[in-house]
Design a protein around this motif. Structure first.
Motif, PDB file in Angstrom:
ATOM      1  N   GLY A  58      31.144  28.279  55.103  1.00 55.20           N
ATOM      2  CA  GLY A  58      31.451  26.953  54.402  1.00 55.20           C
ATOM      3  C   GLY A  58      32.281  26.117  55.060  1.00 55.20           C
ATOM      4  O   GLY A  58      32.704  25.208  54.544  1.00 55.20           O
ATOM      5  N   LYS A  93      37.353  33.088  52.621  1.00 57.19           N
ATOM      6  CA  LYS A  93      36.672  32.061  52.155  1.00 57.19           C
ATOM      7  C   LYS A  93      35.344  32.489  51.242  1.00 57.19           C
ATOM      8  O   LYS A  93      34.745  31.972  50.576  1.00 57.19           O
ATOM      9  CB  LYS A  93      36.151  31.214  53.415  1.00 57.19           C
ATOM     10  CG  LYS A  93      35.224  29.853  53.211  1.00 57.19           C
ATOM     11  CD  LYS A  93      35.923  28.701  52.311  1.00 57.19           C
ATOM     12  CE  LYS A  93      34.985  27.671  52.514  1.00 57.19           C
ATOM     13  NZ  LYS A  93      35.423  26.683  51.632  1.00 57.19           N
ATOM     14  N   ASP A 103      33.982  31.509  47.573  1.00 56.61           N
ATOM     15  CA  ASP A 103      32.743  30.878  47.321  1.00 56.61           C
ATOM     16  C   ASP A 103      31.768  31.846  46.857  1.00 56.61           C
ATOM     17  O   ASP A 103      30.778  31.435  46.161  1.00 56.61           O
ATOM     18  CB  ASP A 103      32.274  30.010  48.680  1.00 56.61           C
ATOM     19  CG  ASP A 103      33.413  29.176  49.097  1.00 56.61           C
ATOM     20  OD1 ASP A 103      34.268  28.734  48.196  1.00 56.61           O
ATOM     21  OD2 ASP A 103      33.157  28.292  49.947  1.00 56.61           O
TER      22      ASP A 103
END
Length: 480
Positions: A215, A251, A255
């Motif tokens: 990301g 992360k 996500d």
């Protein structure tokens, strides 16, 4: 001969096996040893009553013709032996006492005494037992006794129970085809290329698990995460490798909804949770710091961490890799974890077996981790410290290479990915360097990207500064 003619067996085959009628009722099947001498007679009636000569030697039916064949076909009963002889196969045998209703794998089972009495030279055993419960039990017993590496099995046409039924319904040509197309019995750990046809076709059509991007665009260009792979993260102590990895995991959980199992005994689990909730909230944890998270924010963050992170702990001992992988397996199966983190390697038991060298210990450690990743379709990250590095002329250390990792060159040779996280004092940044990517182009390439650590948000952020602006007021913070 009418009894045999009804079953498609010719007079020539009956005479070849010296079959005769005794007392007008019993059909006699002589059993011969390899030298042709008769050692037993088995009798049967049309109504399927059976008897044998008392105290006779148990031998395989048709052993005299088949004993020296390279390939043996095992069927169930004299009639199936005659059927295959009728079709041109003399290398066929049957046990004298029929098939068991249940496979018990008892080496002393008298039903299988004929196998001990009749040694075979065959390197290939085609199992053509009946297509019913007893036949399947006999099939299993024969595989157990001969070994999977020697055994092959046949596919039955629909509606047929044994070889004679196939012969009567489909003819001798079908028997020939079935034997010619016998399948090798699957051997654990040995596979043919055809067994991978489906997965290769999926790769060709693009139907496979794709690498996951973290990301951060600059990082995604050089590093992605593919399940089934083994990653090493290295770096000089206090240069940020553990904190950076925690941010990557957070992360991915945010996500992609990934879950992780963590073994990280350098700090208590409570301290590790402290770091994770700071990353999650982007706020400070400790009292007296600006931008401190509220208690409600702490509780929300802990609830979120609880859904995505699981921790392996041992209270009284240093665990070995087998213990860690066993617990991680439970986490994968019970909680659906997608990744395992071992941070650091030197907190895993280093006790070696016998005279095993350190490099051999490292090799086996990595091999077990890689096998775990492939079998359970997860990613394994191991944080491994480098050896003591020499300083450069400016008094700073260079970023460690793959061969600088402490222990052995196996880290470089066996890993799928090696990341180096390095603190650049001159540029006041964190460098993330891909030292190795096994499948470049698929889940990364050799390269480097830079991050800054934002002390206020507790986050590594992509370095977007211009070249003439390199001042960071919070640089003195320790990350690991």
């Amino acid at each position: 001969f009418s009894y045999f003619a009804e079953r498609g067996i010719s007079k020539e085959t009956v005479q070849k096996k010296k079959i005769y009628v005794s007392d007008k009722t019993w059909i006699a099947f002589p059993y011969h040893d390899q030298d042709g001498s008769m050692v037993n007679i088995k009798y049967r009636t049309r109504s399927k009553k059976f008897k044998q000569e008392p105290n006779a030697k148990r031998t395989l039916y048709n052993y005299d013709l088949a004993h020296d064949a390279d390939t043996i076909i095992f069927v169930e009963g004299e009639m199936d032996v005659l059927t295959l002889i009728e079709c041109g196969f003399d290398n066929v045998v049957s046990l004298p006492d029929g098939a068991p209703q249940e496979a018990k794998f008892n080496e002393k089972d008298a039903r299988f005494a004929a196998l001990a009495n009749c040694p075979l030279n065959a390197t290939k055993v085609i199992i053509f037992t009946d297509n019913d419960t007893a036949g399947q039990s006999l099939h299993a017993e024969l595989v157990h006794r001969f070994g999977k590496d020697k055994c092959w099995f046949v596919d039955y046409p629909s509606g047929c129970k044994d070889a004679n039924e196939i012969f009567l319904q489909h003819g001798g040509g079908r028997i020939q085809t079935i034997i010619d197309n016998a399948n090798p019995y699957p051997v654990d750990g040995v596979y043919s290329a055809n067994q991978f046809y489906g997965s290769v076709l999926d790769l060709y059509n693009g139907n496979y698990t794709k690498p996951v991007e973290i990301g951060y665009p600059e990082l995604d260009e050089i590093y992605k995460v593919l399940k089934g792979t083994f990653h090493v993260v290295t770096g000089i102590p206090n240069h940020g490798k553990s904190s950076f990895l925690d941010q990557v995991l957070t992360k991915m959980a945010e996500d992609h909804k990934w879950r992780f199992c963590i073994f990280s005994p350098e700090h208590s689990t409570s301290m590790h949770l402290r770091r994770l909730v700071q990353i999650r909230t982007r706020k400070a944890f400790d009292e007296g710091l600006s931008n401190r998270m509220s208690k409600d924010e702490l509780q929300d963050a802990l609830a979120w961490v609880n859904e995505h992170f699981y921790f392996i702990e041992t209270k009284d001992s240093v665990p070995d890799i087998d213990y860690i992988l066993d617990k991680a397996k439970s986490a994968v199966l019970k909680y659906g974890c997608d990744g395992l983190i071992i941070d650091p390697y030197n907190e895993v038991s280093a006790v070696r077996k016998g005279n095993q060298r350190e490099d051999e210990h490292v090799r086996d450690f990595i091999s077990k981790c890689k096998r775990f990743s492939r079998v359970h379709d997860v990613v394994t990250w191991v944080v491994a410290h480098p050896t003591k590095l020499p300083k450069e002329n400016n008094g700073q250390y260079s970023a460690p290479t793959a061969y600088d990792i402490s222990g052995a060159s196996h880290w470089s040779n066996q890993s799928d990915v090696i990341l180096a996280v390095h603190r650049d004092f001159d540029n006041k940044s964190i460098e993330v360097i891909t030292r190795k990517v096994r499948e470049q182009g698929l889940y990364g390439q050799i390269g480097k990207c830079t991050f800054l650590y934002n002390y206020k948000t507790r986050h590594f952020e992509p370095d977007t500064r211009s070249d003439d602006i390199r001042e960071i007021p919070h640089w003195g913070h320790t990350y690991d």
